[in-house]
Design an enzyme around this catalytic site. Sequence first.
Site, mmCIF file in Angstrom:
data_model
loop_
_atom_site.group_PDB
_atom_site.id
_atom_site.type_symbol
_atom_site.label_atom_id
_atom_site.label_comp_id
_atom_site.label_asym_id
_atom_site.label_seq_id
_atom_site.Cartn_x
_atom_site.Cartn_y
_atom_site.Cartn_z
ATOM 1 N N LYS A 32 0.713 -2.087 2.127
ATOM 2 C CA LYS A 32 -0.600 -2.488 2.621
ATOM 3 C C LYS A 32 -1.440 -3.173 1.547
ATOM 4 C CE LYS A 32 -2.651 2.037 2.093
ATOM 5 N NZ LYS A 32 -3.599 1.752 1.023
ATOM 6 N N THR A 33 -1.361 -2.682 0.320
ATOM 7 C CA THR A 33 -2.116 -3.342 -0.737
ATOM 8 C C THR A 33 -1.623 -4.774 -0.899
ATOM 9 O OG1 THR A 33 -2.184 -1.210 -1.836
ATOM 10 C CG2 THR A 33 -2.957 -3.092 -3.093
ATOM 11 N N ASP A 224 -10.124 -1.198 2.641
ATOM 12 C CA ASP A 224 -8.904 -0.456 2.361
ATOM 13 C C ASP A 224 -9.114 1.020 2.715
ATOM 14 O OD1 ASP A 224 -6.370 -0.003 1.487
ATOM 15 O OD2 ASP A 224 -6.874 0.034 -0.646
ATOM 16 N N GLU A 225 -8.059 1.741 2.993
ATOM 17 C CA GLU A 225 -8.132 3.184 3.292
ATOM 18 C C GLU A 225 -9.210 3.471 4.341
ATOM 19 O OE1 GLU A 225 -5.852 4.900 2.016
ATOM 20 O OE2 GLU A 225 -5.442 4.322 -0.060
ATOM 21 N N GLN A 255 -2.897 9.755 6.426
ATOM 22 C CA GLN A 255 -3.292 9.919 5.035
ATOM 23 C C GLN A 255 -4.786 10.150 4.875
ATOM 24 O OE1 GLN A 255 -1.251 7.454 1.995
ATOM 25 N NE2 GLN A 255 -0.348 6.388 3.730
ATOM 26 N N ARG A 612 4.539 9.692 -2.272
ATOM 27 C CA ARG A 612 4.374 8.955 -3.530
ATOM 28 C C ARG A 612 5.719 8.709 -4.187
ATOM 29 N NH1 ARG A 612 0.789 6.541 -2.072
ATOM 30 N NH2 ARG A 612 1.270 7.681 -0.170
#
Length: 795
Positions: A32-33, A224-225, A255, A612
């Site tokens: 996504k980044t 973002d997020e 998340q 992660r």
Amino acid sequence: MDILDSLNPPQKEAVQTTEGPVLILAGAGSGKTRVITVRIAYLISEKQVEPYNILAVTFTNKAAGEMRDRVRKLLEGQQLRSAPLISTFHSLCVRILRQDIEHLEEGYTKSFTIYDTDDSLKVIKACVKDIGMDEKSLGARQVLNAISGSKNKGEDVEMFASRVEYTDEKRAAMARVFKMYEERLNRANALDFDDLMIKTVRLLRSTPEIRDKYNNRFKYVMIDEYQDTNALQFALINYLTEKQQNICVVGDDAQSIYGFRQADIRNILEFEMHFPNAKVILLEQNYRSTQTILDVAHAIIENNVKQKKKKLWTANDGGDKIFYFQAYNGDEEARFVAARIEEHRRRNSGDKLAILYRTNAQSRVFEEALRRQRIDYNIVGGFSFYERAEVKDIIAYLKLALNPFDDIALLRVINTPARGLGKTTLDEVQATAKEARVSLWETIAKFTSIEIGVAPGIAPRAREALHKFKSVVEGLQEKTGAAAGSDKPVSEVVIAAIEDTGYANALRAENTDEALGRLENLEELVNAAAEYDKDEGNLRDFIDHAALSSDTDKYDRSAQVTMMTVHSAKGLEFPVVFLVGLEDGIFPHSRSINDPNELEEERRLAYVAITRAEKMLYVTHSMRRRVYGDEMAAEPSQFLNEMPLELIEDLSRGSSWLSFARGGVRQTNKYAASALRGETAREKPKNLYTGKTYNSTDAIAEFFKNKAGGAPERLKPAEPGPPRGFNKLKAQASPKSSTPASEGITPGAHVRHPKYGKGLVLRREGTGDNVKLTVSFPGFGQKKLIEKFANLEKA
DNA sequence: AAGTAAATTTTTTTT
DNA sequence: AAATTTACTT
């Protein structure tokens, strides 16, 4: 455009859909980044959008920095007239408010001060004292949490008061404190973290011109997020994108881990309702982890009821099983991790490793273990550079010079270094200021302007000291006055704050190792300030940076071993991850265990932690854990039990919880054996370790029972300390302690208290009439009791 | 007023 | 166990 070639079809679509609202539901590790950064580059290079018109918002400085780096790399070689604004919510707000807060007409000026949590707590403490409440019944921390929670829901003082007024005394008191707190901050021209958001939203709501201005500036907005946004942030986004509706949000409901900051998951779930013509794009291919790791993560998150069902897939290999280790205590756990890291380094030098834990306090043991093994590590979070006392002192001087109404900054430095201004004088100044409802600075000005001997309540010597302090700050003001207009180099002003105030000399005079270390830190502060000398940055920017960077951001990506909380790790990835401390009460945290919603958040947190990992995942837990200095029995986390056991490889020596959970019960494992009571492994394996059937009180009792049984483990020196085990005999033999009630009231015993009912004795200290007992009463918590008066009986 | 000893509290998670 | 706050001494 060649950067598009590296994207898969949905990613490409996300990048190319530049107009109108877009919701990108991006699973962990789905790039996504990458999508956001490429999208920014695409807007600039392909759509000829002026970089100045692009805004990307993240939650942390770390994420913003990362994004800036990557965009810069993508745009390398291109001549740009401006730069896109990539910023956190809070620094965006500061930027807007530094320009336009005066339009808000609430009395704030552009030179407002930002209060950090510490400052806020001090104000609240003072308020609680003012309304005559006991600090113990109205803890500052608790009040601040309530206030902050309320603010982030978008409430104001009145709404909070009307919501809580008549429910109970404490809440009503809180409402009063809230009101006072707001007034004090206003008088000090200060904003807390939440205010930065609130005032910005209020500013945009109340003044159409300002709203228009920023709408025209930020034509393309990316968030973002998005799953972590709360009501305030949602309002801000709404106002900012009102005109163009070019809003692109990226997030993953699995998340969402900031519920405690009032993040509202509905923002992402109902995006399509808010923006009816929104385009929704799903990124489901994971490029990060092995199938095994994804399976484990998925198995855990599946236990959440309130979760959108979706499954990530990967083209990656199945990979290794995940590794499991049960330690005897925290020390052994840390030694295991250190040993494994050492092994990884020997075998595969390049791989980055991370140790992830639930709370910052857990880092210490691992730090020690790694240091013993001479493994370099990097630690994110915990104590930031800007949180060091000496750094805060100097910043406070600068804040005071820029905004003399800042009472908190003034109190911090008025007698640092010592100027002979003690409690008596300060009390007098504060009382006078309170009476006149003016700032301390103005009060000091008044005191020092009166002739010697005339000022009531102030000794001549104190008057002199006040006068001296005032001149020091005024001298600084002169220099900052110039610097705020960005003429004088920032570092020069910082040096002035260190030298002219006598701060450096006081440290030099001390001439201890510690003082020298502090001086070094201040040198570092000057270096940091020098960064702002070069270009447009001014002193104000520097101070704002210090206030907003709690420095999760400056983690060194090149370090081979990084330690941090799971929260800090969001958005990062590592080939090898150690997820440690998987114990009931730690992860999930004890404060979340009783609320189903919070428990689901803990589970999402576990999901974040697991995802992660790229290649290898270690999960560890320990059977004993030190809590507040005492080592207690600990139980495996329920999340361990939610993992598919067949995907786990047991590295523990001897039998472990895992071997028990698989059905191979061995009598040698006393914990496993005692947990088995009442249930058999085969019938209901899922419920064996929920942490409720075999709860922690029982675990403590079990632990002490084992200990009293004579296992000669790790005896503490038999000094006057708590009589346990063998020492118990000695205590009972002492002549005075033989009151009938005390018979057998030792750690592990169950007792009955007239008021609190049944409880468990945790600790016994002292002898004779001075025997103090620490007893845990279900529903009342731990109490310290003097045995002689407590009227306890055995239960 | 300032320094030291004793008592008390602390642990979510972040801007 | 460590850090912070309070109480006590000089």
